[in-house]
Enzyme design. Structure first.
Site, mmCIF file in Angstrom:
data_model
loop_
_atom_site.group_PDB
_atom_site.id
_atom_site.type_symbol
_atom_site.label_atom_id
_atom_site.label_comp_id
_atom_site.label_asym_id
_atom_site.label_seq_id
_atom_site.Cartn_x
_atom_site.Cartn_y
_atom_site.Cartn_z
ATOM 1 N N ASP A 1 0.665 -1.143 0.017
ATOM 2 C CA ASP A 1 0.034 0.117 0.033
ATOM 3 C C ASP A 1 1.044 1.272 -0.126
ATOM 4 O O ASP A 1 1.716 1.135 0.874
ATOM 5 C CB ASP A 1 -0.931 -0.006 1.259
ATOM 6 C CG ASP A 1 -1.904 -0.960 1.269
ATOM 7 O OD1 ASP A 1 -2.007 -1.847 0.331
ATOM 8 O OD2 ASP A 1 -2.665 -1.050 2.287
ATOM 9 N N HIS B 1 4.777 -7.652 -0.012
ATOM 10 C CA HIS B 1 4.435 -8.842 -0.762
ATOM 11 C C HIS B 1 4.976 -9.271 -2.088
ATOM 12 O O HIS B 1 5.296 -8.344 -2.695
ATOM 13 C CB HIS B 1 2.801 -9.047 -0.921
ATOM 14 C CG HIS B 1 2.131 -8.745 0.425
ATOM 15 N ND1 HIS B 1 1.341 -9.943 0.830
ATOM 16 C CD2 HIS B 1 1.788 -7.996 1.349
ATOM 17 C CE1 HIS B 1 0.784 -9.755 2.231
ATOM 18 N NE2 HIS B 1 1.310 -8.330 2.150
ATOM 19 N N SER C 1 8.299 3.283 4.814
ATOM 20 C CA SER C 1 9.711 3.425 3.960
ATOM 21 C C SER C 1 9.439 3.238 2.673
ATOM 22 O O SER C 1 8.357 3.840 2.169
ATOM 23 C CB SER C 1 10.569 2.559 4.414
ATOM 24 O OG SER C 1 12.001 2.641 4.008
#
Length: 269
Positions: free
Chosen positions: A77, A136, A239
């Protein structure tokens, strides 16, 4: 040790401390409200025993992902701060701030592989403090190498991207060298930042970030297969992830300055 690393270590100690449940619930709720976290896919804030637990929260409901094998999904995200084609061996930190791909990936990447990404494609994923912090797999792939590069921990927000030259090359980072099902090469670069206590990789427990390390460490793998959507690990705080693809291997959507979710498509056929 650089001051940014020291600040991050002290913040990390606070974030992992488990306060009595009443006080921890207050801390968590303050964080949720201050950064406007959307908790609709997660547990109630009071469930998390520390700020680290809240930062690294897992999805409580299964996220739908783009299943088409020909499409690449976002690993996080995030906000796409830049994307497009490399100009020979340079790519953008942000508009007007170029840096060299070899400096980012280090001399531990073979020359043949560096040549494959010349004029290739890249995309920068910025995770803010309010985002879901797990990363992911964007497709099915094989990990051939992990490179851990110690470094500074400058913030990676837009303000710092605009003023700090070669920021991604200065900061601590972990680089995954990956081969997809079509035998095409790509890299995932996980960039540490201020207040990121650690970057965790579930398939390699030996990686320790934000410690007083000075030497680059390299881990090589024979048969490490990762499935699309699989959780690779997580940042402890927000980050950036930089992805770089072999020339001609992908057609990226133009998503610069757009907010995207893990599981959504970032490529087109």
């Amino acid at each position: 040790m650089h001051i940014t690393n020291l600040i991050s270590q002290y913040f990390g100690k606070f974030a992992k401390k488990e306060f009595p449940s009443f006080f921890q619930s207050i801390i968590n709720n303050i964080y949720v409200k201050s950064f406007h976290l959307d908790m609709s896919e997660f547990r109630n804030p009071k469930y998390y025993k520390s700020l680290n637990d809240l930062f690294t929260r897992e999805l409580a409901i299964q996220r739908e992902i783009e299943l088409d094998d020909d499409l690449i999904i976002s690993p996080t995200d995030s906000l796409i701060t830049e994307c497009g084609a490399l100009k020979k061996d340079t790519l953008l930190q942000i508009k007007g701030m170029e840096y060299n791909v070899e400096e980012l990936l280090t001399y531990h990447v073979k020359k043949d592989n560096l040549e494959k990404v010349i004029d290739g494609s890249f995309m920068n994923f910025y995770l803010s403090p309010k985002d879901y912090h797990r990363y992911h797999a964007p497709c099915d792939f094989n990990v051939s190498k992990l490179i851990h590069v110690p470094g500074k921990l400058y913030p990676v927000n837009l303000k710092y991207l605009n003023k700090e030259i070669d920021l991604f090359c200065q900061n601590e980072r972990v680089i995954l060298e990956c081969i997809d099902k079509n035998k095409k090469l790509f890299y995932m670069v996980f960039v540490g930042a201020l207040n990121v206590g650690q970057m965790v990789f579930e398939f390699e427990s030996a990686v320790e970030t934000n410690v007083d390390a000075k030497e680059i460490k390299v881990y090589e793998y024979e048969d490490l297969n990762i499935k699309k959507g699989e959780c690779l690990g997580y940042f402890k705080m927000g980050s950036t992830v930089v992805m770089i693809w072999e020339k001609g291997s992908i057609k990226l959507k133009n998503l610069t300055n757009q907010k995207i979710l893990f599981g959504s498509s970032i490529s087109k056929k």
